[in-house]
Motif scaffolding. Structure first.
Motif, PDB file in Angstrom:
ATOM      1  N   ASN B  41       0.877  -0.965   0.090  1.00  0.00           N
ATOM      2  CA  ASN B  41      -0.173  -0.180  -0.319  1.00  0.00           C
ATOM      3  C   ASN B  41       0.834   1.291  -0.238  1.00  0.00           C
ATOM      4  N   GLN B  82     -11.577   1.843  -8.808  1.00  0.00           N
ATOM      5  CA  GLN B  82     -10.987   0.488  -8.588  1.00  0.00           C
ATOM      6  C   GLN B  82     -12.526   0.856  -8.013  1.00  0.00           C
ATOM      7  N   GLU B 165      -7.107  -3.565  -8.825  1.00  0.00           N
ATOM      8  CA  GLU B 165      -7.790  -3.755  -8.753  1.00  0.00           C
ATOM      9  C   GLU B 165      -9.335  -4.116  -8.276  1.00  0.00           C
ATOM     10  N   HIS B 197      -3.916  -6.745  -5.211  1.00  0.00           N
ATOM     11  CA  HIS B 197      -3.032  -7.036  -3.930  1.00  0.00           C
ATOM     12  C   HIS B 197      -2.708  -8.618  -3.964  1.00  0.00           C
ATOM     13  N   HIS B 252      -2.250 -10.027   2.849  1.00  0.00           N
ATOM     14  CA  HIS B 252      -2.554  -8.850   2.609  1.00  0.00           C
ATOM     15  C   HIS B 252      -4.363  -8.779   1.898  1.00  0.00           C
ATOM     16  N   GLU B 255      -7.751  -3.800   1.637  1.00  0.00           N
ATOM     17  CA  GLU B 255      -8.015  -2.305   2.179  1.00  0.00           C
ATOM     18  C   GLU B 255      -7.061  -1.530   2.383  1.00  0.00           C
ATOM     19  N   GLY B 256      -7.558  -0.298   2.858  1.00  0.00           N
ATOM     20  CA  GLY B 256      -6.193   0.871   2.151  1.00  0.00           C
ATOM     21  C   GLY B 256      -6.407   1.707   0.870  1.00  0.00           C
ATOM     22  N   ASP B 257      -5.646   2.621   1.262  1.00  0.00           N
ATOM     23  CA  ASP B 257      -5.633   4.120  -0.109  1.00  0.00           C
ATOM     24  C   ASP B 257      -4.986   3.450  -0.337  1.00  0.00           C
ATOM     25  N   ASP B 258      -4.307   4.227  -1.695  1.00  0.00           N
ATOM     26  CA  ASP B 258      -2.866   3.816  -2.014  1.00  0.00           C
ATOM     27  C   ASP B 258      -2.520   4.629  -2.730  1.00  0.00           C
TER      28      ASP B 258
END
Lengths: 275, 259
Positions: B41, B82, B165, B197, B252, B255-258
């Motif tokens: 990430n 995304q 993603e 991911h 992993h 989730e989360g921002d990239d």
């Protein structure tokens, strides 16, 4: 009821409400799906600064509000395009500055008894024939622009990046949206007031969002919801002797609450119709 | 001269303010490749994709898509963003989203032609979306929505497809279905670039791999080794090799921002 309709001012108020509902239903739908409520509020309040300028120099109101709202919408749109997160602060500052300029200039105008309320909640009962004509013209221009650029507006509203990659002139469409917001604000601020413009942008479109499966039907339902709210609100305000603009907003809010509860509970029982 | 090269990235550098996101990256792939881009990430995966799409401008170096800068090849490129960046309750029907893929080529101010509508109908049929064509996207499952986005990206017959993603928010069976569609497209000659991911995907579908964590490591044969994984992720990530050296798993999830 019949008595009320026979008064010329009531006829004009009804016509103004219906014409405002058309512009606000279309532009409001775009404001709501693009999450532009805050920018629309900012433009409306910045326009108030223009009003102050017009009053101070003894010009017709639109001579002040038009440049102010167009300029502010362009600056806000530019800020949002550059950095979406930080543009909030720019919008907030212009929102407050517009209000402040308006209040100070109206105070400084010699011999002018400022009636702030009439600009906040409008004077829909005092709309002139010329105002109605201008509002009808605005409706036609907005409806025409949306009809012509519907597929671009839809693509940009749903997914700006994809639209850009597939060759849609995204920036031009964004500025078109902002220009439509600015012009609607200017045309309607005198008739229905600052607060009612924002209310008519957001509430009918939010009602419509709960009930529609595409942008076109959302616009039509929003126009209907706005028209219904203004007509009901005007009659309630007439018979109960309340401020028209504020009553219209309350009617619209109650309608929104009812539709929200109805669609929520309806979803639990079974699937919504349509599809 | 029409070259066989799909993407050439040369000495590419990009920063957000003072934070370097991509540091002198270079690689190239041929037409018909299936490139997987992996990394931690914030390692620059999405940034690299956005640069290749022309949504960001490089600070240094260059990108060439199909022999031209990204801005010039827009008509030949499809894109699936995304899903977390999209409003899933937006009032729009499946058919209208697929049609949206033809917006740019139709010309501004003109309505879609019957030929466009037919194209969209064929694409929906191919993806099994015909029964839900008139439904608003809010009523679809995550997997169906992803197929709608695939349809929108493919309806204009692009030569390249970029995905960010694509299966982050859908279940495993929906995921397999999407990847099978991608494999099929790739077989017909579409160059696919996939940010993911999910290292498990790499083993089964991709042909070449780029690992990015500011610096980029390119593996034209799709094989990864533990040293590269450690270098890109900055910490050891398990590689479980069941006789296949590049079959890689890690825990992993999307989730989360990239950055």
């Amino acid at each position: 009821m019949v008595d009320a309709v026979q008064f010329a001012f009531m006829q004009n108020a009804l016509a103004a409400g219906l014409l405002a509902a058309v512009a606000c239903g279309i532009v409001g739908t775009l404001v709501v799906v693009n999450r532009l409520s805050f920018i629309a509020g900012g433009v409306a309040h910045a326009a108030y600064g223009g009003l102050g300028v017009a009053v101070f120099f003894g010009l017709p109101p639109a001579a002040g509000t038009l440049p102010f709202s167009i300029a502010s919408s362009l600056v806000m749109g530019y800020a949002a395009g550059r950095n979406r997160e930080r543009s909030d602060a720019v919008v907030g500052a212009m929102w407050a500055a517009g209000m402040a300029i308006g209040i100070i200039l109206i105070e400084l105008t010699p011999g002018y008894q400022a009636d702030l309320m009439s600009y906040l909640f409008g004077s829909i009962m005092a709309v002139s024939g010329t105002d109605l004509l201008l509002m009808a013209l605005l409706d036609a221009v907005i409806a025409g622009a949306v009809f012509l650029f519907y597929k671009e507006i839809l693509a940009v509203s749903y997914d700006e990046e994809f639209a850009a990659i597939s060759g849609v002139p995204v920036a031009a469409i964004r500025y078109l949206l902002l220009a439509m917001i600015a012009c609607t604000v200017v045309m309607l601020i005198q008739a229905v007031g600052l607060i009612l413009v924002i209310a008519l942008f957001t509430i009918p479109a939010s009602i419509a969002e709960l009930l529609s499966k595409n942008l076109r039907s959302m616009m039509v339902i929003a126009i209907g919801a706005g028209a219904g709210s203004t007509v009901c609100g005007l009659f309630v305000s007439y018979f109960l002797n309340l401020t028209a603009g504020a009553t219209i907003i309350m009617v619209a809010c109650v309608a929104y609450g009812m539709v929200y509860i109805a669609t929520r509970s309806g979803m639990k029982v079974g699937k919504r119709k349509g599809g | 001269m029409k070259s066989n090269t799909a993407i050439v990235v040369d000495d590419l550098t990009f920063s957000y303010g003072s934070r370097v996101a991509i540091d002198h990256a270079a690689f190239s792939i041929e037409r018909g490749d299936f490139l997987g881009i992996i990394g931690p990430n914030g390692g620059g995966k999405t940034t690299l994709l956005r640069l290749m799409l022309g949504l960001l401008r490089p600070d240094g170096g260059s990108i060439t898509l199909l022999g031209a800068p990204p801005m010039k090849t827009r008509g030949s490129v499809g894109y699936i963003p995304q899903e977390t960046n999209l409003n899933t309750s937006f009032p729009v029907t499946v058919r209208d989203v697929v049609l949206m893929g033809l917006t740019g080529r139709r010309g501004i101010g003109r309505n879609f032609s019957p030929a466009d509508t037919t194209r969209a109908a064929i694409m929906m049929e191919r993806l099994g979306l015909t029964p839900v064509g008139n439904r608003p996207i809010a009523q679809l499952s995550g997997g169906q929505r992803q197929k709608v986005l695939l349809g929108r990206a493919m309806v204009a017959d692009p030569e390249m497809l970029f995905l960010d993603e694509p299966t982050a928010s859908i279940d495993t069976s929906g995921e397999d279905e999407i990847y099978d569609h991608l494999r099929l497209l790739n077989k017909t000659g579409v160059t696919v670039v996939l940010v993911t991911h999910n290292i498990g995907v790499l083993s089964r579908y991709v042909k070449s791999v780029a690992c990015i964590n500011r610096q980029l490591y390119f593996h034209p044969d799709g094989r990864l080794d533990q040293a590269t994984i450690n270098k890109t992720f900055g910490c050891p990530v398990d590689i479980i090799a069941h006789g296949v050296p590049h079959r890689v798993f890690h825990d992993h999830t999307g989730e989360g921002d990239d950055g």
